[in-house]
Write a protein that holds these residues in place. Structure first.
Motif, PDB file in Angstrom:
ATOM      1  N   ASN A  79       0.851  -1.188   0.000  1.00 45.22           N
ATOM      2  CA  ASN A  79       0.000   0.000   0.000  1.00 45.22           C
ATOM      3  C   ASN A  79       0.888   1.241   0.000  1.00 45.22           C
ATOM      4  O   ASN A  79       1.764   1.383   0.868  1.00 45.22           O
ATOM      5  CB  ASN A  79      -0.902   0.010   1.247  1.00 45.22           C
ATOM      6  N   LEU A  80       0.701   2.096  -0.985  1.00 44.92           N
ATOM      7  CA  LEU A  80       1.529   3.294  -1.109  1.00 44.92           C
ATOM      8  C   LEU A  80       1.177   4.316  -0.041  1.00 44.92           C
ATOM      9  O   LEU A  80       0.018   4.432   0.372  1.00 44.92           O
ATOM     10  CB  LEU A  80       1.356   3.907  -2.497  1.00 44.92           C
ATOM     11  N   ILE A  81       2.184   5.039   0.392  1.00 44.38           N
ATOM     12  CA  ILE A  81       2.006   6.098   1.388  1.00 44.38           C
ATOM     13  C   ILE A  81       2.390   7.428   0.751  1.00 44.38           C
ATOM     14  O   ILE A  81       3.507   7.582   0.242  1.00 44.38           O
ATOM     15  CB  ILE A  81       2.901   5.871   2.623  1.00 44.38           C
ATOM     16  N   ASP A  82       1.480   8.371   0.764  1.00 49.18           N
ATOM     17  CA  ASP A  82       1.772   9.719   0.274  1.00 49.18           C
ATOM     18  C   ASP A  82       1.978  10.607   1.498  1.00 49.18           C
ATOM     19  O   ASP A  82       1.030  11.151   2.052  1.00 49.18           O
ATOM     20  CB  ASP A  82       0.615  10.233  -0.576  1.00 49.18           C
ATOM     21  N   SER A  83       3.207  10.713   1.933  1.00 48.71           N
ATOM     22  CA  SER A  83       3.484  11.464   3.159  1.00 48.71           C
ATOM     23  C   SER A  83       4.806  12.211   3.046  1.00 48.71           C
ATOM     24  O   SER A  83       5.647  11.892   2.206  1.00 48.71           O
ATOM     25  CB  SER A  83       3.542  10.516   4.367  1.00 48.71           C
ATOM     26  N   ILE A  84       4.972  13.186   3.906  1.00 46.17           N
ATOM     27  CA  ILE A  84       6.218  13.949   3.995  1.00 46.17           C
ATOM     28  C   ILE A  84       6.558  14.106   5.468  1.00 46.17           C
ATOM     29  O   ILE A  84       5.717  14.540   6.260  1.00 46.17           O
ATOM     30  CB  ILE A  84       6.083  15.349   3.355  1.00 46.17           C
ATOM     31  N   VAL A  85       7.771  13.731   5.827  1.00 44.16           N
ATOM     32  CA  VAL A  85       8.241  13.879   7.204  1.00 44.16           C
ATOM     33  C   VAL A  85       9.623  14.533   7.156  1.00 44.16           C
ATOM     34  O   VAL A  85      10.464  14.181   6.311  1.00 44.16           O
ATOM     35  CB  VAL A  85       8.326  12.516   7.934  1.00 44.16           C
ATOM     36  N   VAL A  86       9.862  15.469   8.037  1.00 44.80           N
ATOM     37  CA  VAL A  86      11.127  16.203   8.061  1.00 44.80           C
ATOM     38  C   VAL A  86      11.933  15.778   9.281  1.00 44.80           C
ATOM     39  O   VAL A  86      11.405  15.745  10.397  1.00 44.80           O
ATOM     40  CB  VAL A  86      10.880  17.727   8.093  1.00 44.80           C
ATOM     41  N   TYR A  87      13.229  15.461   9.049  1.00 43.95           N
ATOM     42  CA  TYR A  87      14.099  14.992  10.132  1.00 43.95           C
ATOM     43  C   TYR A  87      15.311  15.896  10.279  1.00 43.95           C
ATOM     44  O   TYR A  87      15.803  16.478   9.304  1.00 43.95           O
ATOM     45  CB  TYR A  87      14.605  13.566   9.846  1.00 43.95           C
ATOM     46  N   ASP A  88      15.807  15.980  11.517  1.00 46.90           N
ATOM     47  CA  ASP A  88      17.079  16.630  11.803  1.00 46.90           C
ATOM     48  C   ASP A  88      18.165  15.579  11.598  1.00 46.90           C
ATOM     49  O   ASP A  88      18.195  14.559  12.285  1.00 46.90           O
ATOM     50  CB  ASP A  88      17.090  17.140  13.244  1.00 46.90           C
ATOM     51  N   MET A  89      19.063  15.791  10.635  1.00 50.20           N
ATOM     52  CA  MET A  89      20.084  14.799  10.314  1.00 50.20           C
ATOM     53  C   MET A  89      21.092  14.615  11.439  1.00 50.20           C
ATOM     54  O   MET A  89      21.734  13.571  11.551  1.00 50.20           O
ATOM     55  CB  MET A  89      20.817  15.202   9.032  1.00 50.20           C
ATOM     56  N   GLY A  90      21.234  15.617  12.302  1.00 50.00           N
ATOM     57  CA  GLY A  90      22.208  15.510  13.385  1.00 50.00           C
ATOM     58  C   GLY A  90      21.770  14.528  14.456  1.00 50.00           C
ATOM     59  O   GLY A  90      22.573  13.734  14.952  1.00 50.00           O
ATOM     60  N   THR A  91      20.511  14.588  14.837  1.00 53.17           N
ATOM     61  CA  THR A  91      20.008  13.747  15.926  1.00 53.17           C
ATOM     62  C   THR A  91      19.109  12.616  15.426  1.00 53.17           C
ATOM     63  O   THR A  91      18.826  11.669  16.153  1.00 53.17           O
ATOM     64  CB  THR A  91      19.209  14.586  16.921  1.00 53.17           C
ATOM     65  N   GLY A  92      18.658  12.713  14.176  1.00 52.06           N
ATOM     66  CA  GLY A  92      17.747  11.713  13.639  1.00 52.06           C
ATOM     67  C   GLY A  92      16.339  11.868  14.158  1.00 52.06           C
ATOM     68  O   GLY A  92      15.480  11.013  13.921  1.00 52.06           O
ATOM     69  N   THR A  93      16.063  12.958  14.844  1.00 52.06           N
ATOM     70  CA  THR A  93      14.732  13.174  15.410  1.00 52.06           C
ATOM     71  C   THR A  93      13.806  13.822  14.381  1.00 52.06           C
ATOM     72  O   THR A  93      14.251  14.515  13.464  1.00 52.06           O
ATOM     73  CB  THR A  93      14.804  14.073  16.658  1.00 52.06           C
ATOM     74  N   GLU A  94      12.542  13.592  14.566  1.00 49.22           N
ATOM     75  CA  GLU A  94      11.541  14.148  13.659  1.00 49.22           C
ATOM     76  C   GLU A  94      11.263  15.603  14.019  1.00 49.22           C
ATOM     77  O   GLU A  94      10.974  15.922  15.164  1.00 49.22           O
ATOM     78  CB  GLU A  94      10.263  13.309  13.763  1.00 49.22           C
ATOM     79  N   LEU A  95      11.353  16.459  13.034  1.00 54.12           N
ATOM     80  CA  LEU A  95      11.066  17.880  13.254  1.00 54.12           C
ATOM     81  C   LEU A  95       9.608  18.204  12.997  1.00 54.12           C
ATOM     82  O   LEU A  95       8.947  18.871  13.801  1.00 54.12           O
ATOM     83  CB  LEU A  95      11.952  18.747  12.342  1.00 54.12           C
ATOM     84  N   ILE A  96       9.100  17.721  11.855  1.00 54.38           N
ATOM     85  CA  ILE A  96       7.711  17.993  11.483  1.00 54.38           C
ATOM     86  C   ILE A  96       7.139  16.746  10.828  1.00 54.38           C
ATOM     87  O   ILE A  96       7.761  16.156   9.933  1.00 54.38           O
ATOM     88  CB  ILE A  96       7.602  19.172  10.481  1.00 54.38           C
TER      89      ILE A  96
END
Length: 417
Positions: free
Chosen positions: A312-329
């Protein structure tokens, strides 16, 4: 793709496959307890004397193997409450999935070894023609039997060949041919596959005896009808074979078949069931079989209809901080107003995006935009692609960064299985 990346992707692929299938199989195991209790209850009560319907009950196990992907386990409050723990446990403890997978492999190997050993044993027996039929003759005093699925072979003890006249031998051969004609050898193979896949349910192995017993009863009834004989004579023929084999060896176990399984609770019970034979219409039996097949097929179709697709395809966008790997938005309407993507690029409205992350602490010079992807089951998937943006490049206007898909051969295989 470097060798290390290929190896890492391969390990991830195997782990994903293990989790994906084990989660489904354990759900099937849980349901198999309920179905087995239902079958045992009906065959001893309402359907005790309904030979064909009693045998058809075992067909209920076919849909059991298709329930693992049902949306009920993820989108229904009851399903989530009682079964989500299973998915979470398997995803957090991969070793449990590998342990179950090893159990399937060991059980399947054991069953295959037994079948292979029996096949080799029969291949070394003398071939003869008896009543116009090629049979494999053994000097061991065992009950006549049939082995093999695609190339079935009838095994006949020499004592039976010597002790029966032509008509009696034809009836014995008809019984074994009826097993072949009714597809019982295939049913036994499918039952072994079911036992291996759902090995965590020990009652399936116990149920083998009753499953074979019901198939044997159906075969007895069909043989009596096709031989145009009477139940009394057929029962006498069975008792005669027991006497002949018992005379051949004091060690003969009249409750054992050639394959070594205890086929009947006792000869007495089998004769009692034969004595209960009632003439039936062939059209009714065939109609019952067709009705059962349609019901099973409809159940499987319905189960597939309320289950997740192969992927099942997912149409999503997630933004990550590359330094910590944490999700920003995480994905949402406000993020979609600032960020969009197509097959080649990710487009960022710099001013709007800066407004979204103004309260977030970005520890790295790079921000990762993870877009799209797929899932086999919720929580089990991957794919998609990403693009990287240096925070220093955040200027007014619309920025365009390359969208790199993370799909490799392992992802493509996992999507299709």
């Amino acid at each position: 793709m470097t060798a290390w990346v290929f190896w890492d992707s391969g390990i991830h692929f195997l782990n994903s496959c293990s989790v994906y299938y084990v989660v489904q199989l354990v759900r099937c195991v849980l349901l198999s307890f309920v179905v087995l209790a239902f079958v045992f209850t009906l065959r001893k009560t309402a359907l005790k004397n309904r030979v064909f319907l009693k045998g058809a009950l075992w067909g209920l196990f076919i849909p059991v193997l298709f329930v693992g992907k049902m949306k009920f386990f993820y989108e229904n409050r009851i399903g989530v409450r009682f079964f989500w723990w299973l998915t979470e446990m398997c995803m957090n403890h991969i070793w449990i999935c590998w342990l179950y997978s090893c159990g399937v492999s060991v059980y399947a190997a054991l069953l295959f070894y037994r079948r292979r050993k029996l096949k080799k044993m029969v291949a070394g027996m003398e071939k003869r023609k008896a009543g116009g039929t090629v049979v494999y003759v053994t000097k061991t005093p065992v009950t006549p039997s049939t082995i093999g699925v695609f190339r079935p072979k009838i095994v006949m003890p020499e004592a039976i060949l010597k002790g029966y006249d032509g008509k009696e031998l034809q009836t014995i051969l008809l019984h074994e041919k009826t097993h072949i004609r009714l597809g019982h050898l295939l049913f036994y193979l499918l039952w072994d596959i079911l036992r291996a896949l759902l090995w965590l349910n020990p009652f399936l192995s116990i149920g083998t005896k009753y499953f074979r017993e019901d198939m044997e009863e159906i075969c007895d009834w069909v043989t009596i009808k096709r031989s145009e004989g009477k139940a009394y004579a057929y029962g006498q023929l069975l008792l005669k074979s027991m006497r002949i084999l018992q005379a051949e060896s004091k060690d003969f176990n009249m409750y054992a078949t050639f394959a070594g399984d205890k086929e009947y609770q006792s000869v007495r019970q089998r004769v009692t069931r034969i004595a209960a034979y009632k003439p039936y219409k062939g059209a009714v039996a065939v109609g019952t079989l067709i009705a059962v097949m349609l019901c099973v097929a409809a159940t499987v179709f319905w189960t597939q209809n309320v289950s997740y697709d192969r992927y099942n395809l997912i149409d999503s966008i997630v933004v990550y901080d590359m330094g910590t790997g944490t999700e920003l938005i995480s994905d949402g309407e406000t993020l979609r107003e600032a960020v969009s993507y197509d097959e080649s690029y990710i487009y960022i409205k710099a001013e709007s995006f800066q407004e979204l992350i103004k309260d977030s602490t970005v520890s790295s010079e790079n921000i990762c935009f993870y877009c799209s992807g797929y899932y086999k089951l919720p929580g089990i998937g991957g794919g998609g692609g990403c693009g990287y943006l240096e925070t220093a490049d955040l200027e007014n206007g619309i920025l365009k960064i390359e969208y790199v898909k993370q799909e490799n051969i392992f992802v493509r295989i996992f999507k299709m299985i």
